[in-house]
Design an enzyme around this catalytic site. Structure first.
Site, short mmCIF file in Angstrom:
data_model
loop_
_atom_site.label_atom_id
_atom_site.label_comp_id
_atom_site.label_asym_id
_atom_site.label_seq_id
_atom_site.Cartn_x
_atom_site.Cartn_y
_atom_site.Cartn_z
N GLU A 1 0.81 -1.22 0.00
CA GLU A 1 0.00 0.00 0.00
C GLU A 1 0.85 1.27 0.00
O GLU A 1 0.56 2.22 -0.73
CB GLU A 1 -0.97 0.02 1.19
CG GLU A 1 -2.18 -0.90 1.02
CD GLU A 1 -1.91 -2.32 1.48
OE1 GLU A 1 -0.79 -2.59 1.95
OE2 GLU A 1 -2.83 -3.16 1.37
N HIS B 1 -9.65 -4.49 10.60
CA HIS B 1 -10.27 -4.30 9.28
C HIS B 1 -11.52 -3.43 9.33
O HIS B 1 -12.27 -3.37 8.38
CB HIS B 1 -10.66 -5.66 8.68
CG HIS B 1 -9.51 -6.45 8.15
ND1 HIS B 1 -8.42 -6.78 8.90
CD2 HIS B 1 -9.28 -6.98 6.92
CE1 HIS B 1 -7.58 -7.49 8.17
NE2 HIS B 1 -8.06 -7.63 6.97
#
Lengths: 324, 366
Positions: free
Chosen positions: A60, A129
């Site tokens: 990322e 998450h």
């Protein structure tokens, strides 16, 4: 008017912008050959090919940073984060580079970058998450943050985000991807920074963004049916820039405000809204501003409990009744 | 690929390989060679002048001096063509001057003046000149490594034959995002050239105390199937020759390179680095100044070649000093930004007064 899903609305927005502007490139983990972890990019790779729709390794920080550099050079990368929770490993790139490069260069550079993906709890995937970082992102002058609640808004805001010449973070929601709604076939854009009254009312303003708008609408329905209370639901749609006037006008009309926010309460988006309301329309208030946020703990896994951790219609109704 | 570190000619300052004969150097004119000298001297005199301002308390924050490393910026950046770009970290003054930014705008930025290259909004670590293909000036160690990658990605996307020279310090090789960038660069054939300016110390931590592989940093590129090389930074000809190889690899094969250029900084990590002479012996600094100064070595080389004499040297140096002094004057005479300037250059759409810049509240002051 055609009825399509939130997912399809996003997919249509991406496809239309890929078609319209050759500088648009969609990039992220599993966006191409896999058709998207949540199928938002389904079919785009097949239609537009390797150059325009690009699978990245799980890096990322690396690929978001690449997107920032490419945007500085005039491309319009649309970067998918499989979850906004994963942005935390790319935070330097988002905050320091995308968010600050224009300022630090005295306005010589701009960064037409979109970062998009789901930012929500409620899917029983545990704390790592389930983050909702729209408040963190909106805390950085230089970034824009939008949070669509409906298919119509999702498409219009996504297209606006891609055409914007500043970095825009689009906060989606996995629980909304399957929702259906009316979306016109023709071209339209929803300007960033314009809120929407999702339900008119006179007794209390429920002010929300993202999926919390739907929770507020459910609460408003029951308030009307069960308690004869007329609740107005204000959908912020955009967190930064923020449509302050629409929020304040609603409170001026109803004299009561309950803020509904899937953020955690401490320095959440609703904290900013509450501050703004007391500062500007204090004299219009007939009761203290109330907030219904996610309960202040890391997102719990246990499915029945996580459902209680997010704002619920019951909690909203309790707050409204307490100040009515 | 297996490369052993070349025996660095510490004693003589003379390279066993004569890179003056490399194709990129063979046709250099006297004017070009003197130009490199002038540019190195301009960096040094600019920074010496800035140091005085810092010591006089006229500057905020940090001042990371490049003095001792001048041959790297001059040797590499002078090779840039129209579609070649550059990006670096916070020790950015040398790169800025070599790409053509003026001493005036740079000195004014150091003093936080409105006439600075970033209007006083960036400071020492954040010089930018996109019109000169120079993208900063970045404060977070290794934060610029994927940006350089993205710039090079955009060049390839647009079918332009160019590359992005992406500078990092020796400390940056230990940041994760650098390794993510290397993997992406190799995986996607991106024309980026990573240039590690190895000045042997990441702030106060020596290379031996920070790197598992102590003899070489560029070698880590092996793990990503990227070509790499080590460069004797005190020899401008070698810097040019090996950097050109990397640029050609980017242009012709669209492949990345990692170059590790040995160099040395005389001052601390920043001027605020109070331990600059504690984590290394003063004798070490003196040894480098005496034996490995890139400017002195280049002067000697040009004298040997018969294209520089003392009079010419003095002329070039005086011009650099004069330019730096004028920049100090310009900076001191310049106004600070106005308080309302705090709120410009944040959003393009707001600055331009577009429709998108006018919907909603962008700033949350009173």
């Amino acid at each position: 008017m055609p009825v399509i899903t939130y997912r399809q609305a996003l997919n249509d927005a991406l496809a239309e912008e890929l078609e319209r502007d050759e500088n648009v490139v969609v990039m992220g983990e599993e966006v191409a050959e896999y058709n998207g972890a949540y199928k938002i990019t389904e079919g785009l790779w097949k239609r537009f090919g390797d150059k325009r729709v690009v699978d990245t390794p799980i890096s990322e920080a690396g690929f978001i940073g690449l997107g920032v550099g490419a945007a500085m050079m005039g491309l319009r990368p649309v970067m998918e984060l499989m979850f906004w929770s994963f942005a935390y490993v790319a935070y330097d790139q988002i905050i320091n580079n995308a968010g600050c490069v224009r300022y630090m260069s005295g306005g010589l550079i701009n960064c037409p970058l979109v970062i998009r993906g789901p930012a929500n709890g409620g899917t029983n995937v545990g704390a790592t998450h389930s983050h909702t970082p729209e408040n963190f992102l909106a805390n950085t002058p230089g970034l824009k943050v939008v949070s669509p609640a409906t298919p119509y808004d999702a498409k219009g805001l996504m297209k606006a985000a891609i055409r914007d010449n500043d970095p825009v973070c689009v906060m989606e929601n996995t629980l909304l991807y399957g929702d259906q709604g009316e979306v016109p076939e023709g071209e339209y854009i929803i300007p960033i920074g314009v809120a929407d009254i999702k339900r008119e009312g006179t007794d209390v303003s429920l002010i929300a963004h993202g999926r919390a708008v739907l929770t507020a609408l459910a609460a408003a329905h029951r308030l009307h049916e069960e308690f004869n209370i007329s609740a107005e639901v204000v959908d912020l749609r955009s967190i930064r820039p923020l449509d302050q006037e629409t929020v304040l006008n609603s409170v001026r009309k109803t004299h009561r405000a309950v803020l509904v926010d899937e953020n955690k309460p401490f320095c959440g988006v609703s904290a900013q809204i509450a501050s703004m309301i007391q500062e500007h329309v204090f004299d219009d208030l007939d009761a203290p501003v109330q907030r219904v946020c996610s309960l202040d703990a890391p997102a719990i896994y246990s499915p029945p409990l996580e459902a209680l951790q997010l704002p619920t219609a019951d909690r909203i109704i309790q707050k409204v009744l307490a100040i009515s | 690929m297996s490369v052993t570190r070349a025996e660095k000619p510490k004693k003589t300052g003379r390279n066993p390989v004569d890179y003056a004969k490399a194709p990129i150097n063979a046709d250099l004119t006297k004017e070009q060679k003197l130009g490199f000298l002038a540019d190195m001297l301009r960096i040094r005199r600019f920074e010496q002048a800035s140091l005085k301002l810092y010591q006089q308390g006229k500057m905020g924050g940090f001042l990371h001096l490049y003095i001792g490393q001048e041959s790297v910026a001059v040797g590499t950046l002078a090779l840039m063509g129209d579609h070649d770009h550059a990006i670096t970290a916070y020790r950015d003054h040398g790169h800025a001057l070599v790409v053509g930014m003026s001493m005036n705008e740079c000195m004014a930025e150091l003093l936080g003046k409105a006439t600075g290259c970033s209007k006083g909004k960036g400071g020492s670590m954040h010089f930018f000149a996109p019109d000169k293909n120079f993208w900063g000036g970045h404060g977070i160690v290794a934060g610029q490594t994927p940006l350089g990658l993205g710039i090079a990605y955009a060049l390839k996307y647009k079918d332009l034959k160019g590359c992005c020279l992406t500078y990092i310090g020796d400390g940056a090789v230990n940041q994760g995002v650098y390794h993510e960038s290397l993997n992406l660069a190799s995986l996607w054939d991106i024309p980026v050239v990573y240039i590690i300016e190895n000045n042997q110390y990441s702030m106060g931590t020596s290379l031996a105390r920070s790197s598992a592989i102590k003899s070489c940093l560029a070698e880590r590129a092996e793990g990503y199937k990227i070509d790499w090389d080590i460069v004797n930074g005190e020899d401008l000809y070698e810097v040019r020759a090996k950097t050109w190889d990397a640029i050609e690899r980017a242009h012709e094969k669209c492949r990345p390179t990692v170059l590790e250029i040995d160099t040395y900084r005389y001052y601390g990590h920043s001027v605020a680095d109070a331990n600059a002479k504690k984590y290394r012996k003063p004798e070490e600094i003196e040894f480098y100044k005496q034996n490995h100064d890139p400017i002195t070595l280049w002067e000697n080389r040009l004298k040997e070649e018969g294209i520089l004499d003392e009079a010419e040297l003095k002329k070039v140096d005086e011009a650099a000093k004069k330019e730096a002094a004028a920049a100090v004057q310009f900076a001191e005479d310049s106004p600070f930004p106005e308080p309302e300037d705090i709120f410009s250059d944040i959003y393009y759409e707001v600055d331009m007064g577009t429709e998108s810049g006018q919907t909603g509240r962008h700033f949350f002051n009173d």
